[in-house]
Structures are given as structure tokens and as C-alpha cells.
Design a protein around this motif. Structure first.
Motif, PDB file in Angstrom:
ATOM      1  N   ASP A 188       0.790  -1.315   0.031  1.00 32.64           N
ATOM      2  CA  ASP A 188       0.166   0.148  -0.006  1.00 32.64           C
ATOM      3  C   ASP A 188       0.751   1.231  -0.066  1.00 32.64           C
ATOM      4  OD1 ASP A 188      -1.890   2.162   0.495  1.00 32.64           O
ATOM      5  OD2 ASP A 188      -1.987   1.580   2.536  1.00 32.64           O
ATOM      6  N   VAL A 189       2.058   1.276   0.997  1.00 30.52           N
ATOM      7  CA  VAL A 189       2.597   2.618   1.228  1.00 30.52           C
ATOM      8  C   VAL A 189       3.473   2.687  -0.325  1.00 30.52           C
ATOM      9  CG1 VAL A 189       4.837   3.658   2.020  1.00 30.52           C
ATOM     10  CG2 VAL A 189       3.067   2.479   3.415  1.00 30.52           C
ATOM     11  N   LEU A 190       3.978   1.714  -0.848  1.00 31.19           N
ATOM     12  CA  LEU A 190       4.774   1.721  -2.116  1.00 31.19           C
ATOM     13  C   LEU A 190       4.014   2.142  -3.241  1.00 31.19           C
ATOM     14  CD1 LEU A 190       7.606  -0.932  -1.814  1.00 31.19           C
ATOM     15  CD2 LEU A 190       7.769   1.292  -1.033  1.00 31.19           C
ATOM     16  N   THR A 191       2.774   1.616  -3.152  1.00 26.23           N
ATOM     17  CA  THR A 191       1.993   2.025  -4.447  1.00 26.23           C
ATOM     18  C   THR A 191       1.453   3.325  -4.520  1.00 26.23           C
ATOM     19  OG1 THR A 191       0.186   0.433  -3.683  1.00 26.23           O
ATOM     20  CG2 THR A 191       1.957  -0.364  -5.320  1.00 26.23           C
ATOM     21  N   ASN A 192       0.748   3.462  -3.269  1.00 28.53           N
ATOM     22  CA  ASN A 192       0.062   4.621  -3.069  1.00 28.53           C
ATOM     23  C   ASN A 192       0.518   5.799  -2.670  1.00 28.53           C
ATOM     24  OD1 ASN A 192      -2.438   3.438  -4.074  1.00 28.53           O
ATOM     25  ND2 ASN A 192      -2.673   2.276  -2.034  1.00 28.53           N
ATOM     26  N   GLY A 193       1.828   5.745  -1.756  1.00 30.79           N
ATOM     27  CA  GLY A 193       2.463   6.772  -1.283  1.00 30.79           C
ATOM     28  C   GLY A 193       1.856   7.077   0.111  1.00 30.79           C
ATOM     29  N   VAL A 194       2.692   8.027   0.674  1.00 30.38           N
ATOM     30  CA  VAL A 194       2.304   8.357   2.375  1.00 30.38           C
ATOM     31  C   VAL A 194       2.964   9.653   2.590  1.00 30.38           C
ATOM     32  CG1 VAL A 194       4.000   7.329   3.250  1.00 30.38           C
ATOM     33  CG2 VAL A 194       2.114   7.615   4.770  1.00 30.38           C
ATOM     34  N   PRO A 195       2.093  10.699   3.026  1.00 32.83           N
ATOM     35  CA  PRO A 195       2.708  12.034   3.549  1.00 32.83           C
ATOM     36  C   PRO A 195       3.821  11.760   4.592  1.00 32.83           C
ATOM     37  CG  PRO A 195       0.351  12.003   3.698  1.00 32.83           C
ATOM     38  CD  PRO A 195       0.731  10.573   3.508  1.00 32.83           C
ATOM     39  N   VAL A 196       4.993  12.586   3.997  1.00 30.44           N
ATOM     40  CA  VAL A 196       6.119  12.241   4.842  1.00 30.44           C
ATOM     41  C   VAL A 196       6.644  13.848   5.424  1.00 30.44           C
ATOM     42  CG1 VAL A 196       8.425  11.851   5.053  1.00 30.44           C
ATOM     43  CG2 VAL A 196       7.036  10.196   3.671  1.00 30.44           C
ATOM     44  N   ASP A 197       6.654  14.165   6.660  1.00 37.80           N
ATOM     45  CA  ASP A 197       7.082  15.226   7.219  1.00 37.80           C
ATOM     46  C   ASP A 197       8.582  15.402   7.517  1.00 37.80           C
ATOM     47  OD1 ASP A 197       4.531  16.721   6.958  1.00 37.80           O
ATOM     48  OD2 ASP A 197       3.870  15.722   8.620  1.00 37.80           O
ATOM     49  N   VAL A 198       9.476  16.310   7.097  1.00 41.45           N
ATOM     50  CA  VAL A 198      10.625  16.403   7.312  1.00 41.45           C
ATOM     51  C   VAL A 198      10.976  17.783   8.299  1.00 41.45           C
ATOM     52  CG1 VAL A 198      13.109  16.563   6.644  1.00 41.45           C
ATOM     53  CG2 VAL A 198      11.362  15.141   5.419  1.00 41.45           C
ATOM     54  N   THR A 199      11.526  17.458   9.426  1.00 39.43           N
ATOM     55  CA  THR A 199      12.011  18.699  10.363  1.00 39.43           C
ATOM     56  C   THR A 199      13.278  18.468  10.582  1.00 39.43           C
ATOM     57  OG1 THR A 199       9.659  18.398  11.363  1.00 39.43           O
ATOM     58  CG2 THR A 199      11.455  19.569  12.859  1.00 39.43           C
ATOM     59  N   VAL A 200      13.964  19.864  10.563  1.00 38.68           N
ATOM     60  CA  VAL A 200      15.416  19.828  10.764  1.00 38.68           C
ATOM     61  C   VAL A 200      15.817  20.778  11.899  1.00 38.68           C
ATOM     62  CG1 VAL A 200      17.755  20.581   9.728  1.00 38.68           C
ATOM     63  CG2 VAL A 200      15.615  19.902   8.405  1.00 38.68           C
ATOM     64  N   ASN A 201      16.561  20.381  12.770  1.00 38.62           N
ATOM     65  CA  ASN A 201      17.142  21.034  13.947  1.00 38.62           C
ATOM     66  C   ASN A 201      18.523  21.161  13.989  1.00 38.62           C
ATOM     67  OD1 ASN A 201      14.513  20.960  15.497  1.00 38.62           O
ATOM     68  ND2 ASN A 201      15.039  18.856  16.115  1.00 38.62           N
ATOM     69  N   VAL A 202      19.093  22.579  13.894  1.00 40.51           N
ATOM     70  CA  VAL A 202      20.455  22.526  14.024  1.00 40.51           C
ATOM     71  C   VAL A 202      21.190  22.836  15.346  1.00 40.51           C
ATOM     72  CG1 VAL A 202      22.200  24.141  13.074  1.00 40.51           C
ATOM     73  CG2 VAL A 202      20.294  23.761  11.561  1.00 40.51           C
ATOM     74  N   ARG A 203      22.117  21.898  15.450  1.00 37.31           N
ATOM     75  CA  ARG A 203      22.613  21.757  16.802  1.00 37.31           C
ATOM     76  C   ARG A 203      24.041  22.543  16.939  1.00 37.31           C
ATOM     77  NH1 ARG A 203      18.436  20.233  19.661  1.00 37.31           N
ATOM     78  NH2 ARG A 203      17.490  18.236  19.094  1.00 37.31           N
TER      79      ARG A 203
END
Lengths: 195, 195
Positions: B180-195
Motif C-alpha cells: 500500500d505505501v509503495l504503490t499509493n504513497g504516504v505523507p512524509v514530514d521532515v523537520t530539521v534542528n541545527v545543533r
């Protein structure tokens, strides 16, 4: 694997972050001249063992005009955990998608930082996916089978201003193969042979 | 993880194929009564090591109303191969998607066959994905970053007519989380913290 060309005019020529930047840039130039080198086919074989446990072997792939053996035969198990009536001999299959996502964007960060002359100190990420198992258990047709959403958080440190480090992560996401597949999907053909 | 309920009225009650069928069916009934038990959150953490090499740890997840530790702390590396200027200390991240796909459908086959009273002899699969690296290398904006397509071929044997074995694979595909995930895709949120 990621877009490493920008900003190409100022790309440094020395190895950095463990990335052989000169060879990387030469590789990109070679592919520009001979696009067929860019065609890759990755492969894996899987064998069912018992219950929900199976093992996959990853050992070779086609690309750059030929077949390549990995330096090692990689072997991975996957299973369902006890709470899902498996024996937990490996992570669940969908947990491997989280590994693939984190590793793909992280590899790109290594390359892009090197190409942009940034020395990285550390890159760590936490990734999680939410799933309602009523889908795969066949309890509700209104619940999808896979993850509803995935979140990944990067903590990055290096010898560049925060905004430049942030842009490296963004560029890696923008050119990540796994991010693309997971967010946009890909056609999957399934064939069955009865023995 | 897959739809195991059909045909429920004739589902056998004994363990089969290494699947504890009675417990599996009881689990499904428990989730039917308390849908919140179906909410799972899978997690992984990744750490960059050098170049394109990073390591992921998979050790715990939330689900069925609580947190669960895997029986083992699973650890996986991923890298780029030499032809892509990596050190080949692990498969590429996108090869793990192939493992996840094969393992997910195969686990479902084990469960569904057990629920349908079929003893499996063997289940093997070969999976491959085609990718044009001009996408991730930033050479062409008309080429996607990820796989163009994935193919998986199952060889299955067991004590049932060919059509019944074929239907087990089809049902597993129809309820596979990774498919399902590979054929239909899924929302992916990316967050970045700079240390």
C-alpha cells in the motif's frame, strides 16, 4: 544519493566527510556524457521460513552498464512481533521503510555537505510512522493498509551557519530516492507462479 | 500482516505454517471490540557515520495500547556502493524497500494460508526495481528520483490447488501495508534542528 551539483562552480575538490568529492563529481560528469550509465536495477530475493518470518538476501545489482556484486552478501530477516502473533525474529517489514528513508536522506546529506565544502560533525534522525492495523486485519475498509503518515526529524551539526546546514537537508530531501518513492508511490507488479 | 478472516466461518483452529492461528483469530476479534488497540507507531533512529554510510536502530514501538520492546535491538547499516562513490558497507537505502515489500507480502501469505487451512511447502520471491540515477544526480529534471517501477515474482508451493495458492498471494497483496505505501504513497514530514 542526492543532488550534489549546486553550487557547482564553487564545489571544493578535496575529499570531505568521508566522501571522495573529486570522484563523485567526475562520476556525475561521466553520467552526463553517457546517460545510459544512470540506469540501475536493484534486486533482492526472499525466502519464507515459518509463520510470519522470512529472510531476504541482497547481493548484486545492475548499473553503470554492468552487473556489480556487493562486497558482502547482505541478509535480513523480518517478522511480526509477539503482540501481532509473530516470533519477533526481525523488525516488521514496514519498519524497514523507516530505515530506508532515514538512511537515504542521510547519505545525501553526507554527499551534499562535501560538495558544498561543509564539514559535518553529526547527523542523527528519528523517524516514526503511524498505522491503524484495522486495515490489514480486514476489520475496516475505510482504513488504509499502510502508514497514515511518517515524520522524520534531523539533528544536524557542522561548520556552517544554521541556514546552510538546513539547506543541505532540504536539498537531500529534494533528491532522495526513498523520499520520492514513499511520498509519490511507484507501480508494483506482482506475479505468482505455483510450483 | 494481512487479511486473514476470509473465509472466516471455516477458518481452522489449529496452529499451521508456524502460525498460532487460534491466537491470531482471537487477536483480530479483540481489535474488533476495541479498535484503539489497532493504533501502532513504529520508530527507528539513524546516525550518520561517514560518507554515505549510516546506521539505524530499531528497538521499540507503540501499539495495542502500550509500548513494546523488540526482543533484540536490531541494527542495520546502509551505504552507497563503490560505483556510486560509497564504501558498500551496506545495501543502498532503496534496496531495503525491496526487502520490506517481499517480507510483508510473504508474512501475510503465512498468516492467510494458516487461516485458510493450507500447509505451505515453500514461498520464494524475487523483487527488482528500476531506477534512472539522472534524477538523484540532478542531471535531468524530467527523471524522477525514485524507482520507475518494481516487479516481484512469487513461487509458492503447498497442499492446495494452484488457484487457491494464487488467491492467498492475491489476498496478501490486497492487505499488505508495504504494498500500500509503495504503490499509493504516504505523507512524509521532515523537520530539521541545527545543533
Amino acid at each position: 544519493m542526492a543532488e550534489v551539483m549546486a553550487p557547482a562552480p564553487r564545489a571544493p575538490k578535496e575529499p570531505r566527510n568521508g566522501v571522495n568529492t573529486p570522484v563523485l563529481l567526475a562520476t556525475i560528469n561521466a553520467v552526463k556524457e553517457t546517460p545510459s550509465l544512470a540506469r540501475f536495477r536493484f534486486r533482492a530475493t526472499n525466502r519464507w521460513k515459518e509463520g510470519t518470518y522470512s529472510e531476504t538476501v541482497v547481493e548484486a545489482f545492475d548499473g553503470a552498464g554492468g552487473e556489480h556484486a556487493h562486497q558482502t552478501q547482505f541478509r535480513y530477516g523480518a517478522d511480526h512481533p509477539a503482540v501481532l502473533v509473530g516470533n519477533d525474529r526481525g523488525p516488521t517489514p514496514i519498519e524497514f521503510l523507516l530505515h530506508g528513508l532515514a538512511a537515504c536522506i542521510t547519505a545525501g546529506i553526507g554527499n551534499i555537505a562535501a560538495a558544498r565544502g561543509v564539514n559535518l560533525t553529526s547527523v542523527e534522525s528519528r523517524v516514526e510512522g503511524d498505522i491503524d492495523l484495522r486495515g490489514i486485519l480486514g476489520i475496516s475498509d475505510e482504513v488504509r493498509n499502510g502508514y497514515e503518515n511518517i515524520r522524520i526529524t534531523f539533528d544536524i551539526a557542522g561548520d556552517a551557519p544554521p541556514e546552510k546546514l538546513r539547506q543541505i537537508v532540504e536539498q537531500s530531501k529534494a533528491r532522495s530516492a526513498v523520499f520520492d518513492v514513499l511520498t509519490n508511490g511507484v507501480p508494483v507488479d506482482v506475479t505468482v507462479n505455483v510450483r
